[in-house]
Design a protein around this motif. Structure first.
Motif: not given
Length: 467
Positions: A378-392, A418-425
């Motif tokens: 409801n806060l963050v999509l799992k795919e969105y977080l996965l791509y952040i973890l795969l990013s440089s 770690f802080q990640i960009p918190y944007i609308p779903l």
């Protein structure tokens, strides 16, 4: 003496290595006589690493290649090059690589996968392999290119699997196996003709490979575009060695209190995060989007039923792909039950960028080096977080915050900070869709390459008159 009969409980067959069922590979009929491949090798050896492992202080010296640098498609991944000192390179007698050598994975998920060495792609000609890779160098009786193409065929790979995967533990090739692997005895003249047929196809494969963009680059580009910051600036900040420090705040973070090095690295993470305008893209810590999971540690034992086994070596670097899956009913060491975790990311050597979604058809387990993450979607999509973890952006920062010399790890509590960009779903979904679309284009190119590889396999099979 009469015939003795026994009652067998088939459930227990798997527990006894001597009676487990195994269907051996049978060599297909060929016009040519089969010979041991070992008879055509002038070099078949693996290398080593310094005591204590790879040291960052040796960066830029002699290149040390391992199984992680050999791709499934027969290419060399030089995006993350491990180095050893020139002194160590000069001190060893075995494992030194020459131009046009063939490298083969010795163990792990990619056992038997091979690649061709082209020194024009390397920053140095001081290259060696570690203990997980074999160097194959043919004798004067065999065309080295023919030998390489043969190692990519189903005929060779089937023999490798037959020998390397028989044991219950991790698959592996040893030198005795090369005495058992067979190759059709073809004249040097015929080998040259086969290579001449293959080379035009190989050139097409090279052109297709040139169109491939590594997944991490695609992910970086999409994030940079959507969050409106400059990738070149990020690369510049990665090289910053001296930062201003407010020592009055050093006690605000438990991991910074006793280590100047860690403190500097943590500040580098904070500094790089300012690339994203905070008023437009607020951030949230990973720990605030996590939920309790039912993951647990399974102690080594015979299991009640089969699980999928996903170890670190089964996962690609910086791409989120699972390269190989085994089913196991017994484990020789403690394993993590993935259960309802959404993402698994590595704490060991985070610079390798090993993160995956837990979307397997059966229950999966893996090394305790995995950090399981269950996400509040409801806060963050799992795919969105996965791509952040795969990013440089994550991989580089995690590297700066890991600890341990020989087996560097990132602590889960640091990862959670770690802080990640918190944007609308809906914005998260837009980013996910963009990345998936670009990655699918790359997969289409890879499918074309695989089709060309099949053509090569058919040429060899036809030329060798294999039924």
């Amino acid at each position: 003496m009469g015939l003795k009969t026994f009652t067998v409980d088939f459930v227990n067959l798997k527990s006894n290595e001597s009676i487990r069922l195994w269907v051996p590979f049978v060599l297909p009929k060929s016009k040519y006589r089969y010979e041991k491949i070992n008879n055509f090798l002038s070099v078949c050896e693996s290398g080593s690493r310094p005591k204590g492992g790879i040291n960052d202080e040796d960066d830029g010296e002699a290149i040390s290649l391992g199984g992680e640098q050999i791709g499934v498609d027969g290419s060399l991944d030089l995006s993350k090059i491990p180095y050893v000192s020139f002194d160590f390179y000069d001190s060893v007698a075995k494992g030194k690589v020459q131009d046009n050598d063939i490298l083969i994975c010795k163990d792990g998920a990619l056992t038997g996968k091979s690649c061709w060495v082209d020194f024009s792609l390397f920053p140095s000609d001081k290259v060696m392999v570690n203990e997980h890779v074999y160097i194959l160098r043919g004798s004067s009786e065999i065309n080295q290119k023919f030998l390489f193409y043969y190692t990519t065929t189903n005929l060779f790979q089937s023999q490798v699997k037959d020998l390397a995967y028989r044991k219950k533990a991790q698959p592996g090739l040893n030198l005795d196996h090369f005495k058992k692997i067979k190759i059709p005895l073809v004249s040097k003249e015929e080998q040259d003709k086969i290579v001449a047929k293959i080379e035009p196809i190989e050139n097409k494969i090279k052109k297709l490979k040139a169109q491939i963009t590594p997944p991490q680059e695609i992910i970086n580009q999409v994030f940079a575009r959507e969050f409106k910051f400059d990738l070149a600036k990020f690369e510049e900040l990665k090289n910053v060695k001296h930062l201003e420090v407010d020592f009055l705040n050093i006690n605000n973070h438990k991991d910074l209190r006793f280590s100047v090095s860690d403190f500097k690295n943590y500040l580098l993470f904070i500094k790089s995060s300012t690339l994203i305008p905070q008023d437009e893209f607020p951030e949230i810590s990973i720990k605030r989007i996590l939920e309790d999971s039912s993951c647990q540690i399974l102690k080594k034992r015979e299991l009640d039923f089969e699980y999928l086994l996903i170890e670190l070596e089964n996962v690609g670097n910086n791409n989120g792909l699972v390269l190989d899956i085994q089913e196991v009913s017994e484990i020789g060491s403690d394993k993590l039950l993935f259960a309802d975790a959404d993402i698994l990311t590595t704490k060991l050597r985070p610079y390798l960028g090993k993160s995956i979604l837990n979307e397997f058809e059966k229950e999966a387990i893996g090394t305790t080096e995995w950090i399981p993450l269950k996400i509040n979607q409801n806060l963050v999509l799992k795919e969105y977080l996965l791509y952040i973890l795969l990013s440089s952006f994550y991989v580089e920062k995690s590297t700066l915050l890991m600890s341990g010399k020989n087996h560097p790890r990132i602590k889960p509590e640091i990862l959670f900070d770690f802080q990640i960009p918190y944007i609308p779903l809906n914005f998260q979904q837009k980013i996910v869709d963009e990345i998936k679309s670009e990655l699918e284009k790359q997969e289409e190119i890879k499918r074309k390459i695989e089709s060309k590889r099949d053509e090569i396999d058919k040429i060899i099979k036809t030329s060798l008159k294999i039924n």
